[in-house]
Design a protein around this motif. Structure first.
Motif, PDB file in Angstrom:
ATOM      1  N   SER A 104      23.785 -34.858 -10.184  1.00 51.08           N
ATOM      2  CA  SER A 104      23.213 -36.100  -9.108  1.00 51.08           C
ATOM      3  C   SER A 104      23.215 -37.103  -9.710  1.00 51.08           C
ATOM      4  O   SER A 104      21.855 -37.832  -9.389  1.00 51.08           O
ATOM      5  CB  SER A 104      21.735 -35.447  -8.734  1.00 51.08           C
ATOM      6  OG  SER A 104      21.972 -34.607  -7.631  1.00 51.08           O
ATOM      7  N   SER A 121      25.128 -40.675 -11.048  1.00 49.41           N
ATOM      8  CA  SER A 121      26.278 -41.402 -11.595  1.00 49.41           C
ATOM      9  C   SER A 121      26.242 -41.985 -13.103  1.00 49.41           C
ATOM     10  O   SER A 121      27.309 -42.269 -13.627  1.00 49.41           O
ATOM     11  CB  SER A 121      26.811 -42.729 -10.692  1.00 49.41           C
ATOM     12  OG  SER A 121      25.923 -42.581  -9.532  1.00 49.41           O
ATOM     13  N   MET A 175      26.851 -48.250  -4.915  1.00 51.72           N
ATOM     14  CA  MET A 175      26.433 -46.680  -4.282  1.00 51.72           C
ATOM     15  C   MET A 175      26.774 -46.584  -3.005  1.00 51.72           C
ATOM     16  O   MET A 175      25.640 -46.745  -2.168  1.00 51.72           O
ATOM     17  CB  MET A 175      25.059 -46.479  -4.739  1.00 51.72           C
ATOM     18  CG  MET A 175      24.762 -46.647  -6.263  1.00 51.72           C
ATOM     19  SD  MET A 175      23.295 -45.681  -6.609  1.00 51.72           S
ATOM     20  CE  MET A 175      23.180 -46.226  -8.413  1.00 51.72           C
ATOM     21  N   THR A 225      25.091 -43.456  -1.518  1.00 50.83           N
ATOM     22  CA  THR A 225      23.513 -43.844  -1.181  1.00 50.83           C
ATOM     23  C   THR A 225      23.184 -44.746   0.146  1.00 50.83           C
ATOM     24  O   THR A 225      22.326 -44.366   0.691  1.00 50.83           O
ATOM     25  CB  THR A 225      22.965 -44.462  -2.627  1.00 50.83           C
ATOM     26  OG1 THR A 225      23.116 -43.461  -3.708  1.00 50.83           O
ATOM     27  CG2 THR A 225      21.532 -44.765  -2.643  1.00 50.83           C
ATOM     28  N   ALA A 283      18.713 -46.950  -8.916  1.00 51.32           N
ATOM     29  CA  ALA A 283      18.731 -46.588 -10.381  1.00 51.32           C
ATOM     30  C   ALA A 283      20.005 -45.215 -10.085  1.00 51.32           C
ATOM     31  O   ALA A 283      19.990 -44.726  -9.091  1.00 51.32           O
ATOM     32  CB  ALA A 283      17.812 -46.088 -11.076  1.00 51.32           C
ATOM     33  N   VAL A 305      20.307 -42.271 -10.990  1.00 50.49           N
ATOM     34  CA  VAL A 305      19.729 -41.175 -11.532  1.00 50.49           C
ATOM     35  C   VAL A 305      19.330 -40.060 -10.195  1.00 50.49           C
ATOM     36  O   VAL A 305      19.172 -40.875  -8.980  1.00 50.49           O
ATOM     37  CB  VAL A 305      18.438 -41.234 -12.365  1.00 50.49           C
ATOM     38  CG1 VAL A 305      18.948 -42.012 -13.571  1.00 50.49           C
ATOM     39  CG2 VAL A 305      17.380 -42.056 -11.469  1.00 50.49           C
ATOM     40  N   PRO A 306      18.849 -39.001 -10.476  1.00 52.43           N
ATOM     41  CA  PRO A 306      18.852 -38.039  -9.266  1.00 52.43           C
ATOM     42  C   PRO A 306      17.476 -38.568  -8.262  1.00 52.43           C
ATOM     43  O   PRO A 306      16.707 -39.237  -8.981  1.00 52.43           O
ATOM     44  CB  PRO A 306      18.350 -36.733  -9.921  1.00 52.43           C
ATOM     45  CG  PRO A 306      19.023 -36.739 -11.140  1.00 52.43           C
ATOM     46  CD  PRO A 306      19.085 -38.161 -11.693  1.00 52.43           C
ATOM     47  N   GLY A 307      17.519 -38.700  -7.210  1.00 49.58           N
ATOM     48  CA  GLY A 307      16.599 -39.139  -6.286  1.00 49.58           C
ATOM     49  C   GLY A 307      16.206 -40.469  -5.980  1.00 49.58           C
ATOM     50  O   GLY A 307      15.413 -41.043  -5.461  1.00 49.58           O
ATOM     51  N   ALA A 308      16.928 -41.427  -6.973  1.00 47.19           N
ATOM     52  CA  ALA A 308      16.834 -42.781  -6.824  1.00 47.19           C
ATOM     53  C   ALA A 308      16.780 -43.243  -5.330  1.00 47.19           C
ATOM     54  O   ALA A 308      16.231 -44.288  -4.833  1.00 47.19           O
ATOM     55  CB  ALA A 308      17.483 -43.662  -7.745  1.00 47.19           C
ATOM     56  N   ASP A 328      21.550 -35.637  -2.148  1.00 45.13           N
ATOM     57  CA  ASP A 328      21.686 -36.366  -3.361  1.00 45.13           C
ATOM     58  C   ASP A 328      23.142 -36.096  -4.233  1.00 45.13           C
ATOM     59  O   ASP A 328      23.763 -36.753  -4.674  1.00 45.13           O
ATOM     60  CB  ASP A 328      20.577 -36.278  -4.242  1.00 45.13           C
ATOM     61  CG  ASP A 328      20.370 -37.325  -5.426  1.00 45.13           C
ATOM     62  OD1 ASP A 328      21.404 -38.220  -5.394  1.00 45.13           O
ATOM     63  OD2 ASP A 328      19.536 -37.031  -6.043  1.00 45.13           O
ATOM     64  N   THR A 354      26.105 -38.725  -4.510  1.00 52.84           N
ATOM     65  CA  THR A 354      26.552 -39.029  -6.034  1.00 52.84           C
ATOM     66  C   THR A 354      28.184 -38.839  -6.261  1.00 52.84           C
ATOM     67  O   THR A 354      28.660 -39.694  -6.843  1.00 52.84           O
ATOM     68  CB  THR A 354      25.867 -38.330  -7.197  1.00 52.84           C
ATOM     69  OG1 THR A 354      24.376 -38.053  -6.694  1.00 52.84           O
ATOM     70  CG2 THR A 354      25.927 -38.648  -8.537  1.00 52.84           C
ATOM     71  N   ASN A 388      29.305 -41.954  -4.690  1.00 49.53           N
ATOM     72  CA  ASN A 388      29.379 -43.148  -5.531  1.00 49.53           C
ATOM     73  C   ASN A 388      30.167 -43.266  -6.466  1.00 49.53           C
ATOM     74  O   ASN A 388      30.697 -44.186  -6.895  1.00 49.53           O
ATOM     75  CB  ASN A 388      27.760 -42.990  -6.206  1.00 49.53           C
ATOM     76  CG  ASN A 388      26.589 -43.109  -5.201  1.00 49.53           C
ATOM     77  OD1 ASN A 388      26.970 -43.462  -4.024  1.00 49.53           O
ATOM     78  ND2 ASN A 388      25.469 -42.857  -5.499  1.00 49.53           N
TER      79      ASN A 388
HETATM   80  N1  ASP Z   1      21.868 -39.871  -7.571  1.00 53.11           N
HETATM   81  C1  ASP Z   1      22.443 -40.927  -6.880  1.00 53.11           C
HETATM   82  C2  ASP Z   1      23.289 -41.525  -8.050  1.00 53.11           C
HETATM   83  O1  ASP Z   1      23.201 -41.383  -9.230  1.00 53.11           O
HETATM   84  C3  ASP Z   1      21.556 -42.232  -6.711  1.00 53.11           C
HETATM   85  C4  ASP Z   1      20.981 -41.535  -5.171  1.00 53.11           C
HETATM   86  O2  ASP Z   1      21.396 -41.907  -4.216  1.00 53.11           O
HETATM   87  O3  ASP Z   1      19.857 -41.003  -5.348  1.00 53.11           O
HETATM   88  O4  ASP Z   1      24.265 -42.127  -7.851  1.00 53.11           O
END
Ligand code: ASP
Length: 441
Positions: free
Chosen positions: A291, A293, A327, A330, A369, A371-374, A404, A408, A411
């Motif tokens: 999750s 990128s 993204m 996202t 960001a 990262v997971p959950g951003a 998520d 990802t 993304n």
């Molecule tokens: N987890 C996604 C990423 O890292 C970002 C997100 O949509 O929360 O690409």
């Protein structure tokens, strides 16, 4: 060569790891039933940490990889006008694909209307159950929104290189420094630049070798990650209540991943979907499992360079920038989620509100960001812009993690697609040649 043929391709090994991880998680949940936690605890104590180790290893090499490959990539460009040409194209295509993704999301959510099927009772129970989590995301988002209009630009320029490199979230700052350094390298006499370039070239090879080594543990890493996720997952009932919403997001992401990106690749570079997916599949599977990128970036770079034939000069710039600002998955999710929440709450969104979603979801995905959950934190800003109550975030919380994982993949696939298109446009796309010592096909 024949020896290599017999080896199972990496994406199959990763897939097997994923299936086994899911099975282990499901078995642990089943053994425990409603009131025991023994089997789940075993997975949490003895399997899940290996997933964490795997992600840490990937993150560990992200910064060194960006620094080495970007300095090398920029200095190889020879003149600065090439850099600005590539930079401009990259950003323009990134923004264009994001707007297309948001539009696909809006069309689907307005067509399927997933929010109209959610009963008042489900709505109220979701809101009360996840209100706390929603508040946390809302306050995280308000910190971002309080900043002035040029803050994003200020944030790109670090005041201390080591401070910037000390946090993986500062990727854009490190990119800024590496490009700046690379420009300096172009401008000094070649005989002075050469040893520095040679150093970063060798450094880059070492880091890519480390990616190879880490990928040898990928099947086990994803097994641990997925087993850990399943034992932590909320009950299946909530998933059912949110099924049509989840399906709308997944449908949109599938359109992007299965049709849109391969079509773009075919149209602009002439490469077949089979070639594209074979090259990028391991990075997609890793994007799903982590999750993130950012965590997937080292593998995306390795695959795009060595398996899709994009020159390092292009990947070293386009992919780290893409991991941070591009993204599509996202932004699509943010559009669907915003309209879904409005539907459940009985708020009618006119054309103006929907247009504001296109603009803010594009900007919010750039600001999210990797990262997971951003994406969920930045969704708050989209909700604000469209006049939808922030508390609605609680409605979609339960299914955020699986979505998520899916977004990802989009993304990462989007970044790979754009890097191929940019490479083709500057004549830097060639037949891929995996290194002789490459350990996986
Ligand atoms: N987890 C996604 C990423 O890292 C970002 C997100 O949509 O929360 O690409």
């Amino acid at each position: 060569m024949s020896d290599k043929k017999k080896k199972m391709a990496l994406h199959w090994k990763i897939l097997i790891g994923m299936v086994l991880g899911l099975l282990i998680g499901i078995i642990a949940v089943k053994i425990d039933g409603a009131d025991s936690h023994t089997a789940k605890q075993l997975v949490t104590d003895w399997i899940k940490p290996f997933g964490k180790i795997f992600i840490n290893m990937l993150k560990l090499i992200a910064m060194p990889l960006i620094i080495a490959s970007l300095i090398k990539g920029v200095s190889d460009l020879q003149d600065i006008s090439k850099l600005s040409k590539m930079g401009f194209r990259t950003i323009a295509i990134y923004v264009a694909t994001t707007v297309i993704a948001v539009t696909i999301g809006l069309v689907l959510v307005n067509t399927f209307q997933p929010g109209t099927g959610v009963s008042d009772a489900t709505r109220d129970s979701l809101i009360s159950k996840y209100a706390g989590e929603a508040t946390q995301r809302i306050s995280a988002a308000s910190k971002q929104a309080d900043k002035g209009p040029l803050q994003a630009l200020v944030d790109i320029v670090p005041s201390n290189f080591f401070e910037a490199a000390a946090d993986n979230r500062n990727m854009l700052q490190v990119i800024f420094f590496a490009v700046f350094f690379g420009i300096g390298l172009i401008l000094i006499p070649p005989e002075k630049a050469q040893p520095v370039k040679d150093f970063f070239d060798g450094f880059n090879e070492v880091v890519l070798k480390l990616v190879d080594l880490i990928m040898l543990m990928a099947p086990f890493g994803v097994l641990a990650l997925l087993a850990g996720l399943v034992v932590d997952a909320p009950s299946a009932d909530l998933f059912k209540a949110l099924l049509s919403y989840s399906l709308t997001v997944v449908a949109g992401l599938s359109v992007l991943i299965i049709f849109f990106y391969p079509a773009m690749v075919k149209l602009f570079t002439g490469k077949s979907p089979k070639f594209f997916f074979k090259g990028i599949a391991p990075a997609q599977l890793l994007a799903f499992s982590t999750s993130s990128s950012a965590a997937t970036l080292p593998v995306t770079m390795e695959r795009v360079e060595e398996h899709l034939g994009v020159d390092k000069e292009v990947t070293s710039f386009v992919l780290p920038v893409g991991a941070t600002i591009n993204m599509d998955g996202t932004s699509l999710y943010q559009a669907v989620a915003a309209v879904f929440i409005a539907q459940v709450m009985g708020i009618h969104l006119g054309l103006e509100a929907q247009l504001s979603i296109v603009i803010t979801a594009t900007l919010a995905s750039i600001g999210s960001a990797a990262v997971p959950g951003a994406g969920m934190v930045m969704l708050v800003i989209v909700l604000n812009a469209a006049g939808i109550p922030e508390a609605g975030l609680a409605l979609i919380f339960a299914v955020d993690r699986p979505l998520d994982m899916m977004r990802t993949i989009a993304n990462v696939t989007g970044d790979a697609t754009v890097s191929m298109i940019v490479a083709k446009s500057v004549d830097k796309l060639h037949e891929p040649k995996p290194k002789e010592w490459d350990d996986f096909a």
